[in-house]
Design an enzyme around this catalytic site. Structure first.
Site, PDB file in Angstrom:
ATOM      1  N   HIS A 193       0.828  -1.201   0.000  1.00 18.07           N
ATOM      2  CA  HIS A 193       0.000   0.000   0.000  1.00 18.07           C
ATOM      3  C   HIS A 193       0.867   1.259   0.000  1.00 18.07           C
ATOM      4  CE1 HIS A 193      -4.050  -1.445   0.186  1.00 18.07           C
ATOM      5  NE2 HIS A 193      -3.847  -2.182   1.271  1.00 18.07           N
ATOM      6  N   CYS A 249      -0.112   2.334  -4.660  1.00 15.64           N
ATOM      7  CA  CYS A 249      -0.926   3.507  -4.958  1.00 15.64           C
ATOM      8  C   CYS A 249      -0.147   4.781  -4.625  1.00 15.64           C
ATOM      9  CB  CYS A 249      -2.220   3.467  -4.147  1.00 15.64           C
ATOM     10  SG  CYS A 249      -3.289   2.060  -4.503  1.00 15.64           S
TER      11      CYS A 249
END
Length: 388
Positions: A193, A249
């Site tokens: 992430h 991301c």
């Protein structure tokens, strides 16, 4: 109440938003970001919003560059051989080619990722079997503690230093740079992430820091781009090169490199100057640092099981490896063009073959991502060969 009122988390800052009935998009009053709230909810964006909300709720002292205290993690490139001792089981950082591969799955959590360990295994295969990296010079951090690595001993397979916690990732990044000298080729790969958070020291053009989320980010905080830059980029000596491949991301400028390459579908490109307004130096000590990231800073990256039945992997990592397998010795420009074309064609329903089929499933959720290229120096992306 009628059961019609529902809430979502902002896709940019993670704050909770109340969704009016029949709304398909909603603008956040805090960051002004637009969140898609149509009937087909994107699980990747939901997970990103959830992660952001937890990071924003953490004590700010957990994050680099905030609060009144500073963290000592930097490298003095003049004597980086003597700063610390290697943890037990770490490979000796002596090879001219070495790599750090990190896959964070966040197992058994709401925001779990399924493909990160597979990403790491695929990258290790590419580096060791195709590009000449010695297996003993590749350090892997995953929650599986390298249990899938047949080259590791039983002791190394349960090594607590190889779990991707914040402190272990910091230590592993220092291992990668330890003793770096002219002629060295280093690779940093992260699959997990990533988030954005407001910049606190005025060194971001867009006002946001990008950050990586280690396994224990809920308690220990994230690793922001300022720290990644100071640890991996600043010490890089003349004649050495670092390639970072970050499948996360909001990873477009996660290394805080001075130049970002923008290019359109027609092939025209232009380097943007991303040197900080504050004047802080973000370059190397003479070496070349290059980042290939999964998406732009405002975008999300896909984690999908559409590759082979129940097997998951990152769309960016897959397209990166596929491009290098199809065209060894390619240029930076052709590499990025190949990756973007596969994603764009799948997103618009154009093209054929396994990668198009794969990514069409990913983009059936409405997700878009464009791999990015940034560097410590500008160069002709269609002439310079991509060599690790």
């Amino acid at each position: 109440m009628g059961g019609r009122t529902r809430t979502v988390r902002c896709s940019r800052c993670g704050v909770q938003l109340v969704v009016p009935p029949s709304a398909r998009t909603i603008r956040c009053a805090i960051c002004h970001g637009i969140t898609n709230v149509g009937s087909r909810q994107d699980p990747v964006r939901q997970a990103v919003g959830f992660v952001k909300s937890m990071v924003n709720s953490l004590n700010p002292l957990l994050s680099y560059g905030s609060g009144g205290s500073s963290m000592s993690y930097g490298f003095n490139s003049s004597n980086n051989n003597s700063l610390w001792n290697l943890p037990p089981g770490y490979p000796p950082a002596q090879g001219k080619k070495r790599a750090l591969l990190i896959g964070v799955s966040y197992r058994m959590r709401r925001y779990e990722l399924k493909g990160t360990v597979n990403d790491v295994n695929c990258m290790r295969y590419l580096l060791c079997e195709r590009l000449g990296f010695p297996s003993e010079c590749v350090l892997v951090l995953t929650e599986l503690s390298n249990a899938l690595d047949p080259c590791q001993t039983a002791e190394a397979q349960v090594d607590p230093y190889r779990i991707p916690t914040k402190e272990n990732i910091r230590m592993a990044m220092r291992w990668l740079m330890m003793g770096c000298q002219a002629g060295d080729s280093l690779v940093f790969h992260f699959s997990g992430h990533g988030i954005q958070k407001p910049d606190t020291n005025g060194d971001e053009v867009d006002g946001y820091d990008e950050a990586l989320c280690p396994l224990d980010f809920e308690t220990s905080g994230v690793i922001v781009d300022d720290e990644v830059n100071e640890t991996l980029v600043r010490p890089l000596p003349r004649g050495a090169k670092l390639h970072a491949v970050v499948d996360a991301c909001h990873s477009g400028t996660i290394l805080d490199l001075p130049y970002l390459c923008r290019f359109n579908r027609g092939g025209f490109y232009q380097w943007e100057d991303h040197r900080p307004p504050s004047g802080v130096y973000k370059g190397t000590s003479g070496g070349l640092a290059v980042l290939i990231s999964g998406c732009d800073d405002h975008q999300t990256s896909a984690d999908t099981n559409a590759f082979a039945g129940s097997t998951s992997t990152g769309a960016m990592t897959y397209s990166f490896i596929q491009a290098l397998e199809f065209e060894p010795g390619t240029t930076y420009g052709r590499l990025l063009t190949s990756m973007r074309s596969a994603i764009r064609d799948a997103n618009t329903g154009i093209g054929s073959g396994p990668i198009a089929s794969l990514l069409s499933k990913v983009f059936g959720l409405g997700l878009t991502q464009e791999p990015q290229l940034s560097s410590s120096e500008m160069f002709d992306i269609y002439r310079k060969p991509f060599l690790l």
